[in-house]
Design an enzyme around this catalytic site. Structure first.
Site, PDB file in Angstrom:
ATOM      1  N   ASP A   9       8.126  19.061 -48.252  1.00  0.00           N
ATOM      2  CA  ASP A   9       6.974  18.848 -47.358  1.00  0.00           C
ATOM      3  C   ASP A   9       6.914  19.776 -46.131  1.00  0.00           C
ATOM      4  O   ASP A   9       6.659  19.304 -45.012  1.00  0.00           O
ATOM      5  CB  ASP A   9       6.940  17.381 -46.885  1.00  0.00           C
ATOM      6  CG  ASP A   9       6.759  16.389 -48.025  1.00  0.00           C
ATOM      7  OD1 ASP A   9       6.674  16.817 -49.188  1.00  0.00           O
ATOM      8  OD2 ASP A   9       6.712  15.170 -47.739  1.00  0.00           O
ATOM      9  N   LYS A 107       2.861  14.615 -54.322  1.00  0.00           N
ATOM     10  CA  LYS A 107       3.199  13.183 -54.331  1.00  0.00           C
ATOM     11  C   LYS A 107       2.360  12.445 -53.310  1.00  0.00           C
ATOM     12  O   LYS A 107       1.875  13.050 -52.356  1.00  0.00           O
ATOM     13  CB  LYS A 107       4.686  12.999 -54.028  1.00  0.00           C
ATOM     14  CG  LYS A 107       5.071  13.564 -52.671  1.00  0.00           C
ATOM     15  CD  LYS A 107       6.562  13.550 -52.447  1.00  0.00           C
ATOM     16  CE  LYS A 107       6.896  14.097 -51.076  1.00  0.00           C
ATOM     17  NZ  LYS A 107       6.345  13.316 -49.965  1.00  0.00           N
ATOM     18  N   CYS A 152      11.006  11.638 -45.942  1.00  0.00           N
ATOM     19  CA  CYS A 152      10.919  12.211 -47.293  1.00  0.00           C
ATOM     20  C   CYS A 152      12.214  12.873 -47.755  1.00  0.00           C
ATOM     21  O   CYS A 152      12.575  12.763 -48.935  1.00  0.00           O
ATOM     22  CB  CYS A 152       9.721  13.137 -47.382  1.00  0.00           C
ATOM     23  SG  CYS A 152       8.163  12.201 -47.327  1.00  0.00           S
TER      24      CYS A 152
HETATM   25  C1  VGL Z   1       6.459  11.957 -44.607  1.00  0.00           C
HETATM   26  C2  VGL Z   1       5.669  10.201 -43.391  1.00  0.00           C
HETATM   27  C3  VGL Z   1       4.551  10.111 -44.186  1.00  0.00           C
HETATM   28  C4  VGL Z   1       7.538  12.987 -44.794  1.00  0.00           C
HETATM   29  C5  VGL Z   1       5.345  11.892 -45.434  1.00  0.00           C
HETATM   30  O1  VGL Z   1       7.264  14.048 -45.400  1.00  0.00           O
HETATM   31  O2  VGL Z   1       8.675  12.742 -44.329  1.00  0.00           O
HETATM   32  N1  VGL Z   1       6.619  11.104 -43.611  1.00  0.00           N
HETATM   33  N2  VGL Z   1       4.406  10.958 -45.211  1.00  0.00           N
END
Ligand code: VGL
Ligand code: ZN
Length: 198
Positions: A9, A107, A152
């Site tokens: 991410d 995702k 994540c």
């Molecule tokens: C994430 C919160 C919401 C992350 C993704 O990538 O850690 N955190 N969505």
């Protein structure tokens, strides 16, 4: 060919100026790019929510970001709207090398379930397909980097260890949200699952 670099991410919304900015999120990009040179396989993940996703506080009347809610699959932190499919916020950081990626895993596209982990949605049952891909490639050792350490990266690392992979998290190439002690809890959970924190 049994080692993969999993880049979690590294997207605009998790970097300074983004909707769910993680402090220093952009500082890790150059180091991650450098690691790709000696990785045998590179997997990038992308948080990829539809508009009105159930993990967004804006989808729940009277709720503010960072409040908790009970979902059918368990407690869920509510987030500001982030990483909406097709928006600039959902794009990878512009300096992240994407040409080296063997696979990109998206995702969090099910409106009803959040998905922190690159392997399973937050119901801990619905697979993303990544495990099948890695098995097909004969990969059993993973290095994980990216955002955010305590969400994540943490969920991905713990799931990977449970699936039997040898997992190392490069903490210097991750940055955390750290909400109510979530970073310390994540470190303990990862270590307990057999993840090496390097
Ligand atoms: C994430 C919160 C919401 C992350 C993704 O990538 O850690 N955190 N969505
Ligand atoms: Zn998300």
């Amino acid at each position: 060919m049994n080692h993969a670099l999993i880049v979690i991410d590294v997207q605009n919304d998790f970097c300074p100026g983004g909707a769910l900015a993680v402090a220093g999120g952009d500082e890790i990009v150059a180091g991650i790019n450098a690691l790709m040179n000696d990785a045998e396989a590179v997997i990038l993940t992308q948080d990829w929510h539809p508009k009105g996703h159930s993990s967004f506080a804006s989808s729940h009347a009277g709720k503010a970001p960072l409040e908790m809610i009970d979902m059918p699959y368990g407690p869920q932190v509510l987030w500001p709207d982030h990483c909406v499919q097709g928006t600039k916020g959902a794009d990878f950081h512009p300096d992240l090398t994407t040409t080296r990626a063997d696979m990109i895993v998206r995702k969090g596209y099910n409106p009803a379930i959040d998905s922190y982990s690159a392997f399973f949605e937050n119901d801990h049952k619905t697979p993303t397909g990544l495990h099948g891909y890695l098995q097909t490639r004969g990969i059993d050792r993973l290095t994980m980097v990216g955002l955010a350490t305590d969400f994540c990266v943490n969920f991905s690392a713990v799931d990977a260890a449970k699936l039997g992979y040898a997992v190392t998290v490069r903490q210097d190439l991750c940055r955390a949200i750290d909400l109510n002690g979530s970073l310390a809890a994540a470190a303990e959970g990862m270590t307990g699952a057999g993840v090496v924190l390097a």
